[in-house]
Design a protein around this motif. Structure first.
Motif, PDB file in Angstrom:
ATOM      1  N   ASP A  95      11.108  13.079  -5.582  1.00 23.65           N
ATOM      2  CA  ASP A  95      12.556  13.280  -5.631  1.00 23.65           C
ATOM      3  C   ASP A  95      13.245  13.001  -4.290  1.00 23.65           C
ATOM      4  OD1 ASP A  95      12.572  14.088  -8.366  1.00 23.65           O
ATOM      5  OD2 ASP A  95      11.825  16.044  -7.742  1.00 23.65           O
ATOM      6  N   THR A  96      12.522  12.452  -3.350  1.00 21.92           N
ATOM      7  CA  THR A  96      13.105  12.101  -2.050  1.00 21.92           C
ATOM      8  C   THR A  96      12.886  10.632  -1.727  1.00 21.92           C
ATOM      9  OG1 THR A  96      12.768  14.362  -1.252  1.00 21.92           O
ATOM     10  CG2 THR A  96      13.204  12.672   0.403  1.00 21.92           C
ATOM     11  N   GLN A  97      11.631  10.252  -1.500  1.00 19.89           N
ATOM     12  CA  GLN A  97      11.372   8.859  -1.163  1.00 19.89           C
ATOM     13  C   GLN A  97       9.920   8.473  -1.429  1.00 19.89           C
ATOM     14  OE1 GLN A  97      12.250   8.306   3.008  1.00 19.89           O
ATOM     15  NE2 GLN A  97      10.231   8.970   3.665  1.00 19.89           N
ATOM     16  N   THR A  98       9.727   7.177  -1.638  1.00 19.60           N
ATOM     17  CA  THR A  98       8.400   6.576  -1.724  1.00 19.60           C
ATOM     18  C   THR A  98       8.368   5.442  -0.714  1.00 19.60           C
ATOM     19  OG1 THR A  98       8.252   7.078  -4.081  1.00 19.60           O
ATOM     20  CG2 THR A  98       6.724   5.433  -3.220  1.00 19.60           C
ATOM     21  N   VAL A  99       7.307   5.388   0.081  1.00 23.43           N
ATOM     22  CA  VAL A  99       7.195   4.367   1.122  1.00 23.43           C
ATOM     23  C   VAL A  99       5.956   3.515   0.863  1.00 23.43           C
ATOM     24  CG1 VAL A  99       6.987   3.899   3.588  1.00 23.43           C
ATOM     25  CG2 VAL A  99       8.315   5.890   2.796  1.00 23.43           C
ATOM     26  N   LEU A 100       6.168   2.211   0.767  1.00 25.80           N
ATOM     27  CA  LEU A 100       5.082   1.252   0.652  1.00 25.80           C
ATOM     28  C   LEU A 100       5.042   0.404   1.919  1.00 25.80           C
ATOM     29  CD1 LEU A 100       5.643  -0.137  -2.995  1.00 25.80           C
ATOM     30  CD2 LEU A 100       4.349   1.895  -2.289  1.00 25.80           C
ATOM     31  N   VAL A 101       3.839   0.093   2.391  1.00 26.56           N
ATOM     32  CA  VAL A 101       3.699  -0.739   3.585  1.00 26.56           C
ATOM     33  C   VAL A 101       2.897  -1.990   3.241  1.00 26.56           C
ATOM     34  CG1 VAL A 101       3.911   1.160   5.213  1.00 26.56           C
ATOM     35  CG2 VAL A 101       1.650   0.530   4.341  1.00 26.56           C
TER      36      VAL A 101
ATOM     37  N   THR B  54      11.038   1.070   1.489  1.00 24.60           N
ATOM     38  CA  THR B  54      11.292   2.492   1.303  1.00 24.60           C
ATOM     39  C   THR B  54      12.223   2.672   0.116  1.00 24.60           C
ATOM     40  OG1 THR B  54      11.019   2.979   3.661  1.00 24.60           O
ATOM     41  CG2 THR B  54      12.231   4.595   2.339  1.00 24.60           C
ATOM     42  N   PHE B  55      11.747   3.394  -0.894  1.00 28.30           N
ATOM     43  CA  PHE B  55      12.553   3.701  -2.068  1.00 28.30           C
ATOM     44  C   PHE B  55      13.170   5.084  -1.882  1.00 28.30           C
ATOM     45  CE2 PHE B  55       9.201   0.861  -3.620  1.00 28.30           C
ATOM     46  CZ  PHE B  55       9.930  -0.079  -4.343  1.00 28.30           C
ATOM     47  N   LEU B  56      14.483   5.137  -1.743  1.00 31.06           N
ATOM     48  CA  LEU B  56      15.185   6.413  -1.643  1.00 31.06           C
ATOM     49  C   LEU B  56      15.687   6.794  -3.036  1.00 31.06           C
ATOM     50  CD1 LEU B  56      17.345   5.861   1.577  1.00 31.06           C
ATOM     51  CD2 LEU B  56      15.072   6.898   1.391  1.00 31.06           C
ATOM     52  N   ILE B  57      15.407   8.011  -3.464  1.00 30.58           N
ATOM     53  CA  ILE B  57      15.842   8.458  -4.785  1.00 30.58           C
ATOM     54  C   ILE B  57      17.303   8.871  -4.687  1.00 30.58           C
ATOM     55  CG2 ILE B  57      15.386  10.000  -6.718  1.00 30.58           C
ATOM     56  CD1 ILE B  57      13.167   7.927  -5.990  1.00 30.58           C
ATOM     57  N   MET B  58      18.156   8.089  -5.355  1.00 28.76           N
ATOM     58  CA  MET B  58      19.601   8.276  -5.289  1.00 28.76           C
ATOM     59  C   MET B  58      20.174   8.159  -6.705  1.00 28.76           C
ATOM     60  SD  MET B  58      20.357   5.865  -1.928  1.00 28.76           S
ATOM     61  CE  MET B  58      22.060   6.454  -1.731  1.00 28.76           C
TER      62      MET B  58
ATOM     63  N   ILE C 243       0.852  -1.189   0.000  1.00 28.54           N
ATOM     64  CA  ILE C 243       0.000   0.000   0.000  1.00 28.54           C
ATOM     65  C   ILE C 243       0.888   1.240   0.000  1.00 28.54           C
ATOM     66  CG2 ILE C 243      -1.747   1.289   1.310  1.00 28.54           C
ATOM     67  CD1 ILE C 243      -2.514  -1.420   2.630  1.00 28.54           C
ATOM     68  N   LEU C 244       0.517   2.221  -0.810  1.00 28.35           N
ATOM     69  CA  LEU C 244       1.260   3.474  -0.834  1.00 28.35           C
ATOM     70  C   LEU C 244       1.002   4.249   0.456  1.00 28.35           C
ATOM     71  CD1 LEU C 244       3.020   5.536  -2.422  1.00 28.35           C
ATOM     72  CD2 LEU C 244       0.861   6.489  -3.308  1.00 28.35           C
ATOM     73  N   GLN C 245       2.064   4.470   1.245  1.00 22.21           N
ATOM     74  CA  GLN C 245       1.938   5.244   2.480  1.00 22.21           C
ATOM     75  C   GLN C 245       2.401   6.682   2.297  1.00 22.21           C
ATOM     76  OE1 GLN C 245       4.771   4.784   5.924  1.00 22.21           O
ATOM     77  NE2 GLN C 245       2.941   4.040   6.980  1.00 22.21           N
ATOM     78  N   GLU C 246       3.461   6.861   1.511  1.00 25.42           N
ATOM     79  CA  GLU C 246       4.031   8.201   1.356  1.00 25.42           C
ATOM     80  C   GLU C 246       4.741   8.299   0.016  1.00 25.42           C
ATOM     81  OE1 GLU C 246       7.892  10.748   2.999  1.00 25.42           O
ATOM     82  OE2 GLU C 246       7.082   9.103   4.218  1.00 25.42           O
ATOM     83  N   TRP C 247       4.584   9.442  -0.619  1.00 28.40           N
ATOM     84  CA  TRP C 247       5.385   9.744  -1.797  1.00 28.40           C
ATOM     85  C   TRP C 247       5.835  11.196  -1.709  1.00 28.40           C
ATOM     86  CZ3 TRP C 247       3.661  10.414  -7.583  1.00 28.40           C
ATOM     87  CH2 TRP C 247       4.798  10.547  -8.374  1.00 28.40           C
TER      88      TRP C 247
END
Length: 578
Positions: free
Chosen positions: A270-276, A293-297, A263-267
């Motif tokens: 250009d910083t991060q996307t968090v799925l739970v 947690t996807f960190l944009i790097m 489930i998408l918790q946070e987007w």
């Protein structure tokens, strides 16, 4: 734990001969999906190339393995996979015992331009929303359609009617039950021209869709279409909740309308996307992790450093990054085959690329082997429209003189076209180093025949927007050819192909595609798709530069990850960190 890598030296094996399983020639489809069998029942006849890490629980039975798109028993197998791991398409009967929770932190090289599954072609997007959405079917590591929302299906004797039987009790992330009405709505949304879906041409053969009861979907095609079943596994065919679409005025780019494992918790762009973890996911024991947690790097050196220090547990690499890490015992760097290729695309509606002689001259001027050796460091091979990995469908490149650099011939063709001293631009995605590097090599090569193509690296959102709007002269990019030759040919090069952004049209290619989609004989299908590929190479709306390998690196603490030939990361569904 010891990571073992067994790569064969035979090109036909290393390059994923099993992918042909689902691209295997259109045959007469069975009248129904077979009785449930275990995943092992459809095992290839030769041992797969594996990357072995601790095994997941054995998969349970999966129905539908023999429906159109199943693997031929004669196909050799060379998929790179986690030995013994259950695929997301098959339920892990004892998976709960392996669900250790925890968080997987991913170092992601690019930000997604949006998360609407019907509209976003960028791999940076599909790698995220693939984990958020369920589909009627899902691909296994051999690229065969397996049950997902559909537990099984029936196909009419004429190949035109598909009846899918849905799981009961599946919940969208908003808590509403997923029913046949949602499947019907999703497919009608995709084929609606107003949606501008990347998958529209996949499902254009649909005549109508019926939902006779909450758990049955009947899709009737205008004519038999052999790729249809495997297309239902496309990442762009994620089933969406109508009420979420309506509440967001049709725009799902920043919201979650799925029923998938996460489930998408946070987007935060250009910083991060968090799925739970989706606690109501219908596959027992999946997903294994509580959070991703996807960190944009964008910087690869930063990702490598973060992996070595344990700040991230998973990342993607370039060929150079792989060569840097492959001997580092503190991390696991793996290489695997892909269904992708790098290309140089030309907008054939813009002068001078509207002239066939100019496009042919460019093909003679571009040295593909220089790109393979300098950009991909030898981890690639020449290719045509169907990647060389799909050995049953790839064409013999030796028949094309244009694959051998010939500057004298190129200059003569430019002269014959009456074209000289060309000033143009060539766009590439700034966050994909191979695209920028290849563009620079190509620029130097084209200068030798009087074409000065200024390289313009673009941020992913701008690049994708220009791709969609056909706003380019020259473009370096990468395409995934999918699991069957029709996608490789018609999705990108038929006149009505959803990804034909080159303004290219050839009636012979169109007719070959139409014949190939309805062919019931492998030899017939092989003949027409070969003819289409020859015409595409000769017309040169794209130059096919290289079928490159994929490279991933992860922590030794990451377990049960399966590398997929389509380069999506559905292996994260079963992965966990100890």
């Amino acid at each position: 734990m010891i990571l073992t890598k067994r790569f064969t030296t035979s090109l036909s094996v290393v390059l994923l001969a099993t992918v042909v399983a689902c691209a295997r020639a259109p045959e007469s489809p069975p009248t129904s999906a077979p009785a449930p069998t275990t995943a092992a029942a459809s095992a290839p006849t030769s041992a797969p190339t594996t990357v072995s890490v601790p095994a997941a629980a054995a998969p349970t039975a999966a129905a539908g393995t023999g429906a159109a798109g199943s693997a031929p028993t004669s196909a050799a197998t060379a998929s790179t996979t986690t030995a013994g791991a259950a695929t997301p398409a098959t339920a892990a009967a004892t998976g709960a015992a392996n669900a250790v929770g925890g968080e997987i932190v991913v170092g992601k090289d690019q930000e997604a331009p949006g998360l609407d599954p019907a509209k976003n072609p960028a791999q940076a997007a599909t790698r995220v929303f693939d984990l958020m959405y369920s589909r009627l079917t899902r691909l296994d590591p051999q690229m065969r359609a397996q049950p997902d929302l559909a537990t099984n299906w029936d196909i009419s004797s004429d190949g035109k009617t598909y009846t899918f039987h849905l799981r009961q009790g599946v919940k969208f992330h908003n808590g509403h039950e997923l029913t046949s009405a949602d499947v019907k709505y999703t497919y009608e949304r995709i084929i609606n021209p107003d949606t501008a879906s990347i998958a529209q041409s996949f499902f254009a053969p649909i005549d109508h869709i019926d939902a006779p009861d909450p758990y049955t979907v009947v899709i009737v095609l205008k004519e038999a279409n052999t790729p249809f079943l495997v297309n239902t596994a496309a990442t762009w065919a994620g089933i969406v909740a109508k009420e979420v679409v309506d509440a967001n005025n049709g725009d799902l780019n920043k919201v979650d309308a799925g029923s998938g494992p996460f489930i998408l918790q946070e987007w935060t762009p250009d910083t991060q996307t968090v799925l739970v973890r989706n606690p109501n996911y219908y596959v027992p024991g999946q997903p294994a992790a509580d959070k991703i947690t996807f960190l944009i790097m964008p910087d690869e050196n930063a990702r490598i450093a973060a992996l070595r220090t344990g700040n991230i547990q998973f990342t993607v690499l370039s060929a150079a990054g792989y060569d840097t890490l492959k001997s580092d015992t503190s991390v696991k760097a793996v290489e695997g085959p892909t269904l992708s290729y790098a290309y140089l695309g030309m907008n054939v509606a813009r002068p001078p690329f509207d002239k066939p002689q100019v496009r042919e001259a460019i093909s003679y001027a571009v040295d593909r082997n220089e790109i393979i050796n300098s950009v991909f460091r030898g981890h690639a091979r020449p290719t045509g429209p169907v990647p060389s990995a799909m050995t049953d469908w790839a064409i013999d490149l030796g028949q094309f003189d244009t694959y051998t650099p010939n500057l004298d011939k190129a200059k003569q063709l430019m002269s014959d076209a009456g074209v000289s001293n060309v000033k143009t631009t060539m766009i590439a995605m700034s966050t994909l180093s191979y695209q920028v590097d290849a563009a620079q090599v190509i620029r130097a090569q084209l200068l030798k025949i009087g074409i000065d193509a200024e390289v313009q690296p673009q941020e992913v959102g701008v690049y994708v927007d220009n791709w969609k709007k056909k706003n380019m002269d020259l473009m370096v990019g990468g395409n995934g050819s999918g699991t069957n030759p029709d996608r490789a040919v018609c999705f990108f090069f038929c006149t009505d192909g959803s990804a034909n952004v080159w303004n290219y049209s050839n009636s012979s290619v169109d007719s070959d595609g139409a014949e190939g989609r309805t062919a019931t004989d492998q030899a017939q299908a092989k003949s027409v798709y070969t003819d289409a590929q020859k015409q595409i190479v000769d017309d040169a709306p794209n130059l096919f530069l290289a079928n490159q390998d994929q490279f991933l690196a992860y922590s030794p603490k990451l377990n049960n990850f399966t590398m997929m030939p389509d380069e999506n990361w559905q292996g994260l569904i079963t992965a966990s960190v100890q």
